[in-house]
Design a protein around this motif. Structure first.
Motif, PDB file in Angstrom:
ATOM      1  N   GLY A  97      22.709  17.865  -9.197  1.00  0.00           N
ATOM      2  CA  GLY A  97      23.544  18.502  -8.190  1.00  0.00           C
ATOM      3  C   GLY A  97      23.257  17.960  -6.802  1.00  0.00           C
ATOM      4  N   TYR A  98      24.299  17.826  -6.009  1.00  0.00           N
ATOM      5  CA  TYR A  98      24.186  17.243  -4.667  1.00  0.00           C
ATOM      6  C   TYR A  98      23.870  18.325  -3.640  1.00  0.00           C
ATOM      7  CZ  TYR A  98      26.177  13.125  -6.880  1.00  0.00           C
ATOM      8  OH  TYR A  98      26.387  12.050  -7.701  1.00  0.00           O
ATOM      9  N   PRO A  99      23.171  17.906  -2.549  1.00  0.00           N
ATOM     10  CA  PRO A  99      22.692  16.557  -2.244  1.00  0.00           C
ATOM     11  C   PRO A  99      21.456  16.206  -3.071  1.00  0.00           C
ATOM     12  CG  PRO A  99      21.996  18.079  -0.530  1.00  0.00           C
ATOM     13  CD  PRO A  99      22.890  18.855  -1.441  1.00  0.00           C
ATOM     14  N   VAL A 100      21.219  14.893  -3.217  1.00  0.00           N
ATOM     15  CA  VAL A 100      20.028  14.410  -3.909  1.00  0.00           C
ATOM     16  C   VAL A 100      19.306  13.405  -3.024  1.00  0.00           C
ATOM     17  CG1 VAL A 100      20.939  14.740  -6.238  1.00  0.00           C
ATOM     18  CG2 VAL A 100      21.281  12.546  -5.065  1.00  0.00           C
ATOM     19  N   ILE A 101      18.029  13.243  -3.314  1.00  0.00           N
ATOM     20  CA  ILE A 101      17.208  12.204  -2.685  1.00  0.00           C
ATOM     21  C   ILE A 101      16.930  11.145  -3.743  1.00  0.00           C
ATOM     22  CG2 ILE A 101      14.963  11.664  -1.659  1.00  0.00           C
ATOM     23  CD1 ILE A 101      16.675  13.311   0.177  1.00  0.00           C
ATOM     24  N   ILE A 102      17.101   9.880  -3.381  1.00  0.00           N
ATOM     25  CA  ILE A 102      16.698   8.794  -4.281  1.00  0.00           C
ATOM     26  C   ILE A 102      15.634   7.981  -3.568  1.00  0.00           C
ATOM     27  CG2 ILE A 102      17.432   6.733  -5.543  1.00  0.00           C
ATOM     28  CD1 ILE A 102      20.108   7.997  -5.986  1.00  0.00           C
ATOM     29  N   LYS A 103      14.524   7.764  -4.260  1.00  0.00           N
ATOM     30  CA  LYS A 103      13.381   7.095  -3.635  1.00  0.00           C
ATOM     31  C   LYS A 103      12.744   6.113  -4.606  1.00  0.00           C
ATOM     32  CE  LYS A 103      11.195  10.986  -2.938  1.00  0.00           C
ATOM     33  NZ  LYS A 103      10.153  12.001  -2.623  1.00  0.00           N
ATOM     34  N   PRO A 104      12.146   5.034  -4.094  1.00  0.00           N
ATOM     35  CA  PRO A 104      11.372   4.150  -4.956  1.00  0.00           C
ATOM     36  C   PRO A 104      10.185   4.902  -5.548  1.00  0.00           C
ATOM     37  CG  PRO A 104      11.829   3.102  -2.838  1.00  0.00           C
ATOM     38  CD  PRO A 104      12.209   4.545  -2.701  1.00  0.00           C
ATOM     39  N   ASN A 105       9.842   4.583  -6.783  1.00  0.00           N
ATOM     40  CA  ASN A 105       8.672   5.207  -7.395  1.00  0.00           C
ATOM     41  C   ASN A 105       7.402   4.816  -6.653  1.00  0.00           C
ATOM     42  OD1 ASN A 105       7.454   6.839  -9.431  1.00  0.00           O
ATOM     43  ND2 ASN A 105       6.751   4.969 -10.440  1.00  0.00           N
ATOM     44  N   ILE A 106       7.304   3.570  -6.232  1.00  0.00           N
ATOM     45  CA  ILE A 106       6.179   3.112  -5.414  1.00  0.00           C
ATOM     46  C   ILE A 106       6.691   2.933  -3.992  1.00  0.00           C
ATOM     47  CG2 ILE A 106       4.499   1.282  -5.005  1.00  0.00           C
ATOM     48  CD1 ILE A 106       4.490   0.707  -7.959  1.00  0.00           C
ATOM     49  N   GLY A 107       6.220   3.755  -3.104  1.00  0.00           N
ATOM     50  CA  GLY A 107       6.703   3.688  -1.730  1.00  0.00           C
ATOM     51  C   GLY A 107       5.800   4.477  -0.808  1.00  0.00           C
ATOM     52  N   LEU A 151      15.218   0.597  -5.277  1.00  0.00           N
ATOM     53  CA  LEU A 151      14.239   1.203  -6.185  1.00  0.00           C
ATOM     54  C   LEU A 151      12.849   0.600  -6.022  1.00  0.00           C
ATOM     55  CD1 LEU A 151      16.328   1.710  -9.445  1.00  0.00           C
ATOM     56  CD2 LEU A 151      15.909   3.312  -7.577  1.00  0.00           C
ATOM     57  N   GLY A 152      12.624  -0.145  -4.943  1.00  0.00           N
ATOM     58  CA  GLY A 152      11.273  -0.559  -4.596  1.00  0.00           C
ATOM     59  C   GLY A 152      10.748  -1.778  -5.319  1.00  0.00           C
ATOM     60  N   VAL A 153       9.436  -1.991  -5.178  1.00  0.00           N
ATOM     61  CA  VAL A 153       8.831  -3.248  -5.615  1.00  0.00           C
ATOM     62  C   VAL A 153       8.814  -3.420  -7.123  1.00  0.00           C
ATOM     63  CG1 VAL A 153       7.403  -3.478  -3.554  1.00  0.00           C
ATOM     64  CG2 VAL A 153       6.494  -2.256  -5.536  1.00  0.00           C
ATOM     65  N   ASP A 154       8.768  -2.318  -7.881  1.00  0.00           N
ATOM     66  CA  ASP A 154       8.764  -2.461  -9.340  1.00  0.00           C
ATOM     67  C   ASP A 154      10.094  -2.056  -9.955  1.00  0.00           C
ATOM     68  OD1 ASP A 154       8.692   0.286  -9.108  1.00  0.00           O
ATOM     69  OD2 ASP A 154       7.131   0.579 -10.628  1.00  0.00           O
ATOM     70  N   ARG A 155      11.101  -1.872  -9.080  1.00  0.00           N
ATOM     71  CA  ARG A 155      12.467  -1.582  -9.518  1.00  0.00           C
ATOM     72  C   ARG A 155      12.553  -0.309 -10.361  1.00  0.00           C
ATOM     73  NH1 ARG A 155      12.328  -5.036  -6.231  1.00  0.00           N
ATOM     74  NH2 ARG A 155      13.525  -6.980  -6.193  1.00  0.00           N
ATOM     75  N   SER A 156      11.728   0.672 -10.006  1.00  0.00           N
ATOM     76  CA  SER A 156      11.842   1.983 -10.638  1.00  0.00           C
ATOM     77  C   SER A 156      11.862   3.035  -9.540  1.00  0.00           C
ATOM     78  CB  SER A 156      10.686   2.244 -11.614  1.00  0.00           C
ATOM     79  OG  SER A 156       9.468   2.405 -10.909  1.00  0.00           O
ATOM     80  N   GLY A 157      12.481   4.156  -9.818  1.00  0.00           N
ATOM     81  CA  GLY A 157      12.595   5.157  -8.767  1.00  0.00           C
ATOM     82  C   GLY A 157      12.856   6.540  -9.318  1.00  0.00           C
ATOM     83  N   ILE A 161      14.119   6.685 -13.111  1.00  0.00           N
ATOM     84  CA  ILE A 161      15.082   5.699 -13.602  1.00  0.00           C
ATOM     85  C   ILE A 161      14.586   4.298 -13.267  1.00  0.00           C
ATOM     86  CG2 ILE A 161      17.050   7.274 -13.322  1.00  0.00           C
ATOM     87  CD1 ILE A 161      17.789   5.658 -10.786  1.00  0.00           C
ATOM     88  N   TYR A 162      15.144   3.306 -13.949  1.00  0.00           N
ATOM     89  CA  TYR A 162      14.900   1.920 -13.537  1.00  0.00           C
ATOM     90  C   TYR A 162      16.204   1.135 -13.445  1.00  0.00           C
ATOM     91  CZ  TYR A 162      15.484   0.237 -18.366  1.00  0.00           C
ATOM     92  OH  TYR A 162      15.995  -0.074 -19.605  1.00  0.00           O
TER      93      TYR A 162
END
Length: 327
Positions: free
Chosen positions: A130-140, A166-172, A116-117
């Motif tokens: 479905g929960y639980p979920v992990i959300i992470k920056p694409n660049i990390g 969502l990190g430095v490029d705002r995508s994750g 996503i962005y």
């Protein structure tokens, strides 16, 4: 042969650089934090380059360096420079979305993930996964920006307050949470050979399982043995293990598919299937602190042997010393 050594962390490469020097291998040191390059140059600046640049953002450097590095590696290859872990490997190492695509293309188990962005999209995606979920920056890296959400209400509140990172490029990635046997496993290979393998107990409160980060501490050992004073003690201690031949073969496939000369792959063991679930590829070697004590051999020297063999460079033909490039 003129060999450049590309690095960025102020301490991660010190021991390796010293080992090259001790072996009499001349390097042109290039700190990516100080990088500028002549984009109009017609002659290649080096015969070969060793890429030891970690793509992850950090508080110590500006995020633009991530993208400057990608430009530079592609430019070097266009100029005819042989790059150990070049632009393709580096880019895939920078992109969690690409890594999921690699695991999927190879038919290997991995967490389901949606890229996503727009932070607002995370809610509908998490509902579908479905929960639980992990959300992470694409660049990390080193666990930066990763968060676990156990309920829809937790995630909705984070989004409402604009706090989803969502990190430095705002995508994750919104990623499925995988149950495990309690460990994070890391297997590193040099070409088609096992380099080393380690595991660390999972701590539900953190997502940083970088061997280089977590193996540097002044904490004393629990039993008074100071052999591993450099290492995290208690349940967090890093330990070597012997992976199965099938897992090593899968790691080699991943590293090759990423276009890398060497690299590390991290995975969990799904307790429901006892099978590996791959989730991360790193196009460089972290090196475990004081690896000779932990692994029983010098990882630096084994790494150097591989580099020299890959570049077809005779050890006794290498001049002694280090040089530093001045732009």
């Amino acid at each position: 042969m003129k060999i450049a050594f590309l690095y960025e962390h102020p301490t991660w490469s010190d021991t390796l650089i010293a080992a090259f020097d001790h072996r009499g291998v001349a390097l042109t040191l290039r700190n990516i934090a100080e990088l500028s390059f002549d984009a109009d140059a017609t002659d290649k600046p080096f015969d070969a380059a060793i890429n030891r640049i970690n793509v992850m953002p950090s508080a110590e450097r500006e995020p633009q360096i991530v993208f400057q590095t990608l430009h530079y590696l592609n430019w070097l290859e266009l100029a005819g420079v042989r790059v150990i872990n070049g632009a393709r490997a580096h880019f895939i190492g920078a992109s969690k979305a690409m890594q999921n695509g690699i695991f999927s293309a190879l038919g290997m188990a991995h967490p389901r993930a949606v890229a996503i962005y727009r932070p607002a999209d995370a809610l509908a995606v998490a509902d579908s996964i479905g929960y639980p979920v992990i959300i992470k920056p694409n660049i990390g890296g080193s666990g930066s920006g990763i968060a676990r959400y156990n309920t829809r209400a937790e995630l909705a509140e984070t989004i409402r307050f604009g706090a989803l990172d969502l990190g430095v490029d705002r995508s994750g990635l919104v990623q499925q949470y995988i149950e495990s046997d309690g460990y994070v496993y890391r297997v590193e290979v040099l070409g088609d050979q096992l380099f080393y393998s380690i595991r660390q107990p999972i701590n539900e409160r953190i997502f940083n399982y970088c061997a280089a980060d977590r193996c540097v501490t002044a904490s004393p050992s629990e039993n008074g043995d100071d052999t591993f004073n450099f290492c995290v003690h208690g349940r967090d201690r890093i330990e070597a293990f012997s992976p199965s031949e099938s897992i090593v073969a899968e790691v080699i496939k991943i590293v090759r598919h990423c276009g890398a000369d060497l690299g590390g792959v991290e995975y969990l063991i799904d307790p429901n299937t006892d099978a590996p679930c791959f989730y991360d590829f790193n196009p460089y070697s972290n090196f475990v602190s004081n690896g000779e004590a932990l692994l029983g051999f010098s990882p630096e020297n084994r790494y150097i042997d591989f580099i020299l063999e890959s570049l077809g460079t005779a050890q006794d033909a290498m001049p002694i010393g280090l040089t530093k490039l001045v732009d």
